[in-house]
Enzyme design. Structure first.
Site, PDB file in Angstrom:
ATOM      1  CD  GLU A  58      -2.166  -2.426   1.264  1.00 13.77           C
ATOM      2  OE1 GLU A  58      -0.052  -2.453   1.763  1.00 13.77           O
ATOM      3  OE2 GLU A  58      -2.580  -2.950   1.566  1.00 13.77           O
ATOM      4  CG  PHE A 120      -9.527  -9.349  11.698  1.00 12.76           C
ATOM      5  CD1 PHE A 120      -8.335  -9.766  12.671  1.00 12.76           C
ATOM      6  CD2 PHE A 120      -9.744  -9.895  10.391  1.00 12.76           C
ATOM      7  CE1 PHE A 120      -7.100 -10.096  11.717  1.00 12.76           C
ATOM      8  CE2 PHE A 120      -8.770  -9.504   9.737  1.00 12.76           C
ATOM      9  CZ  PHE A 120      -7.422  -9.748   9.947  1.00 12.76           C
ATOM     10  CD  GLN A 121      -7.453  -7.259   8.182  1.00 12.81           C
ATOM     11  OE1 GLN A 121      -7.682  -7.070   7.657  1.00 12.81           O
ATOM     12  NE2 GLN A 121      -6.063  -7.619   7.916  1.00 12.81           N
ATOM     13  CE  LYS A 170     -17.241  -6.402   4.636  1.00  6.40           C
ATOM     14  NZ  LYS A 170     -16.410  -7.386   4.679  1.00  6.40           N
ATOM     15  CG  MET A 484      22.792  11.824   1.328  1.00  6.80           C
ATOM     16  SD  MET A 484      24.157  13.036   0.192  1.00  6.80           S
ATOM     17  CE  MET A 484      23.127  13.554  -1.103  1.00  6.80           C
TER      18      MET A 484
HETATM   19  C1  TPP Z   1      12.599   5.602   4.309  1.00  7.17           C
HETATM   20  C2  TPP Z   1      14.105   6.271   4.684  1.00  7.17           C
HETATM   21  N1  TPP Z   1      15.378   5.629   5.641  1.00  7.17           N
HETATM   22  C3  TPP Z   1      16.427   6.442   5.832  1.00  7.17           C
HETATM   23  C4  TPP Z   1      16.401   7.833   5.019  1.00  7.17           C
HETATM   24  C5  TPP Z   1      18.142   8.730   5.214  1.00  7.17           C
HETATM   25  N2  TPP Z   1      18.899   8.181   3.864  1.00  7.17           N
HETATM   26  C6  TPP Z   1      18.885   9.452   3.140  1.00  7.17           C
HETATM   27  S1  TPP Z   1      19.638   8.660   1.796  1.00  7.17           S
HETATM   28  C7  TPP Z   1      20.301   7.545   2.512  1.00  7.17           C
HETATM   29  C8  TPP Z   1      21.303   6.363   1.355  1.00  7.17           C
HETATM   30  C9  TPP Z   1      19.722   6.226  -0.090  1.00  7.17           C
HETATM   31  O1  TPP Z   1      21.030   5.387  -0.017  1.00  7.17           O
HETATM   32  P1  TPP Z   1      20.867   4.840  -1.430  1.00  7.17           P
HETATM   33  O2  TPP Z   1      19.745   4.817  -2.086  1.00  7.17           O
HETATM   34  O3  TPP Z   1      21.937   3.553  -2.522  1.00  7.17           O
HETATM   35  O4  TPP Z   1      21.612   6.417  -2.478  1.00  7.17           O
HETATM   36  P2  TPP Z   1      22.694   6.918  -3.356  1.00  7.17           P
HETATM   37  O5  TPP Z   1      22.645   8.182  -2.105  1.00  7.17           O
HETATM   38  O6  TPP Z   1      23.722   5.457  -2.817  1.00  7.17           O
HETATM   39  O7  TPP Z   1      22.583   7.296  -4.326  1.00  7.17           O
HETATM   40  C10 TPP Z   1      19.331   7.204   3.278  1.00  7.17           C
HETATM   41  C11 TPP Z   1      19.809   6.236   4.324  1.00  7.17           C
HETATM   42  C12 TPP Z   1      15.540   8.146   3.852  1.00  7.17           C
HETATM   43  N3  TPP Z   1      15.781   9.149   3.716  1.00  7.17           N
HETATM   44  N4  TPP Z   1      14.236   7.472   3.911  1.00  7.17           N
END
Ligand code: TPP
Ligand code: MG
Lengths: 574, 186
Positions: A58, A120-121, A170, A484
């Site tokens: 979802e 439930f749910q 529902k 990042m």
């Molecule tokens: C749902 C979620 N969890 C954690 C983060 C923190 N976060 C931001 S960028 C990143 C790394 C992303 O890695 P990747 O998808 O390999 O992309 P890259 O930066 O290597 O291009 C993380 C963990 C986020 N933005 N969203």
């Protein structure tokens, strides 16, 4: 007020589908379950009018609806069951709230007699979603369904758009009512578009006419308000250099002569530094996010600030304005354009171009046209893809280094061409948003740039591609890291790479299991050919490019730093 | 807390389920405590009025939360005031042991001094009512607690009315009715 009269007595579910059709819905994204089965059953009779895209989670239904809405100017619709179905939508709703995306998310709910009993749910969907939606409403009586849907669409798309949740018990779905539909055009408690104040506009025009170094900041409000043309006329008449926020990026052509680039943490040097040199700052449909402003205490203190926005809640929220201009940008921009003098600011514009040279030498050249071999750079991949599509494709991305790189280097020649998770920065957004974007703009090529981390957050959507045959071009920029976060560890945590290296699967094999064609590229020489193969392929394609493991995104304004503290390398400031 | 100002926030809303939840999350996000809260139907049918007091660092904070509240679809209007702009009142009820009151003797002095209304007298208990500002209802509580002992004590949220001639909600609604019809944007 349009009225669609029909005397037939129908079930709540039938009334719901007819209401959606009355609102022009022809596509929605969803996933069935017990508490929404009557609606899916009614949908079965309307398959010819309403296309339902069966996703695999979802969260993806909501992200797909976001992608759809962002490119199509329509409201995105998602349909989910109660409890876990509804709670799985929270991330998407929050993302849409942050990025002002018009959505209507319909969730099933347990029968009204069971509400509050931990049935439930059962989940307190209204209580959970209220803080992250523009409006959330629970329908307990069948006769309220058309009325609630009518309000939902009105609220989602009017004023500053946003997500709306309609939670339907529902029994309301199965009980009968007379179907009668009236479009909503007014709610006394809701004032979506403030009337423009002529005096404020005159005041703003006077400041702009006297300005020596005016600078405009273009946000998504321009796109949401369909004010691209009005903006262009305003900027061209006044000769004011502008830059865009991440979400405002495709509102104006990337290579418009007055375009100075992107704002923000990984934006261009000129617009960031010159924010603190301009004498008048004109913010248009943007909200001074902290990723744009950096440290507020040293942000544009020298400038008079004019803020155009539709949402009074944004005025003075982060930055104190000199003149506020409330209203729809389409109206206010055309009003102010009449009052301003034709002008040009070429000397001032050159101040941006000087920084562009620095940025090109220090950052862009190595990123797009690396000379000395070595690992493939993310930037060169993005550059080649955008060129290969004639800069006409829709760019969707996930979150991380590849998001910043693809937003920076993809080129835009029409509005609504960048779909990105800006305010929330939701990893996992990219793939489902791209699927939705393709349904929203079936005639356009949709390229989605994903990271090896983020792809795995919603990789189950390969299943939706398998199911529907939708055509999205997936470019996986695989650096084998949560890049990042790794970049921040390198810069601010003494290269202590805690939990950012990934042991990854064979992505091409995974795609193959879903019947998605793919190709992995490790050598620069193969890149052009692989991109052509991807673009020529009929149907979705996974292009995995093994890129530099420890690449960095520059320029960078460190979090909390001033917009003038731009880094172009480790320990290297402009 | 000393350098914070007490703001009274007045909110008119549709009488819909869950409005309070929408309002409180806005306070929660900014880590602001609600000091007092009072909700009741307003003079206009179908419209509820909330009066909330909260301490905030400065006016800009009050302004921002009011704007964020005002923005919610179910909210008709929200505004804030400081005490200087308002006539305001709280109510307090005090339950005392009849025996202790009798022992004490000089109740008439207290009733006159604090302008107390006696609501109920039984063999066991006496209930006082006092209307006033916080300091006044608190003052009585402290004096009663010290001299007689208080069995139960409750204070209402603040209710308030502005001193100035401000726009009336009915005028705002009429103006919106005239201006507000919005052709759907998309
Ligand atoms: C749902 C979620 N969890 C954690 C983060 C923190 N976060 C931001 S960028 C990143 C790394 C992303 O890695 P990747 O998808 O390999 O992309 P890259 O930066 O290597 O291009 C993380 C963990 C986020 N933005 N969203
Ligand atoms: Mg990565």
């Amino acid at each position: 007020m349009k009225e669609e009269q029909s005397n037939s007595i129908v079930s709540g579910s039938e009334a719901l589908i007819r209401s959606l059709v009355a609102e022009g819905v022809d596509t929605m994204f969803g996933y069935p379950g017990g508490a929404i089965m009557p609606v899916f059953d009614a949908l079965y009779d309307h398959r010819d009018k309403v296309k339902h895209v069966l996703v695999r989670h979802e969260q993806a239904a909501v992200h797909a609806a976001q992608g759809y809405a962002r490119v199509s100017q329509k409201v995105g619709v998602a349909l989910v069951t109660s409890g876990p179905g509804a709670t799985n939508t929270i991330t998407g709703l929050t993302d849409a709230m942050m990025d002002s995306t018009p959505l209507v998310v319909i969730s099933g709910q347990v029968a009204s007699s069971l509400l509050g009993s931990d049935a439930f749910q059962e989940a307190d969907v209204i209580g959970i979603t209220q803080p992250v939606t523009k409006w959330a409403y629970q329908v307990r009586r069948v006769e309220d369904i058309p009325w609630a849907i009518s309000r939902a669409f009105y609220i989602a798309r009017s004023g500053r758009p946003g997500p709306v949740v309609i939670d339907i018990a529902k029994d309301a779905q199965v009980n009968k009512c007379e179907f009668k539909y009236e479009k909503t055009t007014f709610l006394r408690s809701y004032y979506p578009v403030p009337h423009p104040d002529k005096e404020k506009i005159a005041e703003a025009a006077k400041i702009i006419n006297e300005a020596k170094r005016p600078f405009a900041l273009v946000g998504q409000g321009v796109v949401l308000g369909k004010a691209e043309t009005e903006l262009k006329l305003f900027l061209e008449k006044s000769g004011i250099p502008f830059a865009s926020t991440l979400l405002g990026l495709s509102a104006m052509n990337s290579d418009h002569p007055l375009n100075t680039g992107m704002l923000g943490m990984h934006g261009n040097i000129g617009p960031n530094i010159n924010t603190n040199s301009c004498d008048v700052l004109i913010a248009i449909g943007m909200r001074f996010d902290d990723r744009v402003t950096g440290n507020l205490n040293s942000y544009a203190k020298q400038a008079k600030i004019i803020h155009f926005d539709i949402d009074p809640g944004e005025i003075d929220k982060n930055v104190k304005t000199t003149v506020k201009v409330l209203g729809n940008a389409k109206t206010t921009l055309s009003m102010i354009t009449e009052l301003i003098n034709s002008n040009n600011h070429n000397d001032w514009l050159n101040k941006f171009r000087e920084y562009d040279k620095i940025e090109y030498d220090k950052v862009i050249k190595q990123e797009l046209f690396p000379e000395n071999g070595g690992q493939i750079k993310m930037g060169e991949v993005v550059h080649k893809v955008t060129e290969a599509t004639g800069n006409k494709a829709i760019c969707v991305n996930d979150v991380g280094q590849h998001q910043m790189i693809s937003s920076r280097y993809f080129k835009f020649t029409q509005s609504r061409s960048l779909v990105t998770s800006g305010g929330l920065g939701t990893m996992g957004f990219g793939l489902p948003a791209a699927i939705g974007a393709k349904y929203g703009a079936p005639d356009r090529t949709v390229c989605v740039f994903v990271g090896d981390g983020g792809l795995q957050m919603t990789m189950h959507e390969f299943g939706t591609i398998l199911e529907t045959g939708v055509d999205v071009k997936i470019i996986l920029l695989n650096n084998n890291y949560l890049g990042m976060v790794r970049q921040w560890q390198e810069l601010f945590f003494e290269e202590r790479y805690s939990e950012t290296h990934l042991k990854n699967p064979d992505f091409i094999k995974v795609a193959d299991a879903y019947n998605i064609a793919g190709r992995i590229v490790t050598e620069r020489a193969e890149l052009d050919d692989a991109i052509q193969e991807m673009l020529n392929h009929k149907g979705s394609f996974l292009l995995e490019v093994v890129v530099e493991t420890k690449g960095m995104v520059y320029p960078m304004v460190p979090a909390g730093g001033s917009v003038t503290d731009v880094m172009v390398g480790k320990g290297e400031k402009v | 807390m000393s350098n914070k100002t007490l703001y009274t926030i007045t909110i008119f809303s549709e009488n819909a389920v869950g409005v309070l939840n929408q309002i409180t999350t806005i306070f929660t996000r900014r880590q602001l405590n609600i000091e007092t809260l009072s909700v009741s139907p307003s003079a206009l049918e179908g419209i509820h009025k909330f009066t909330i007091t909260t301490f905030a660092e400065d006016e800009s904070v009050a302004k921002k939360i009011v704007r964020q509240i005002d923005k919610r679809v179910d909210i008709l209007k929200a505004f804030y005031n400081t005490d200087d702009d308002l006539v305001y009142q709280e109510l307090a009820l005090y339950k005392l042991s009849t025996e202790k009151v009798m022992e004490h003797g000089s109740v008439e002095y207290l009733i006159r001094k604090y302008n107390i209304r006696v609501l109920e007298v039984t063999e066991d208990n006496i209930v006082f009512l006092k209307a006033g500002h916080y300091e006044e209802t608190q003052g009585l509580f402290e004096e009663l607690a010290e001299k007689i002992g208080v069995l139960q004590f409750v204070r209402s949220g603040r209710i308030a009315i502005t001193k100035s001639k401000i726009e009336r909600l009915s005028d705002i609604l009429a103006e919106r009715e005239a201006l507000g019809h919005c052709e759907q944007q998309l």
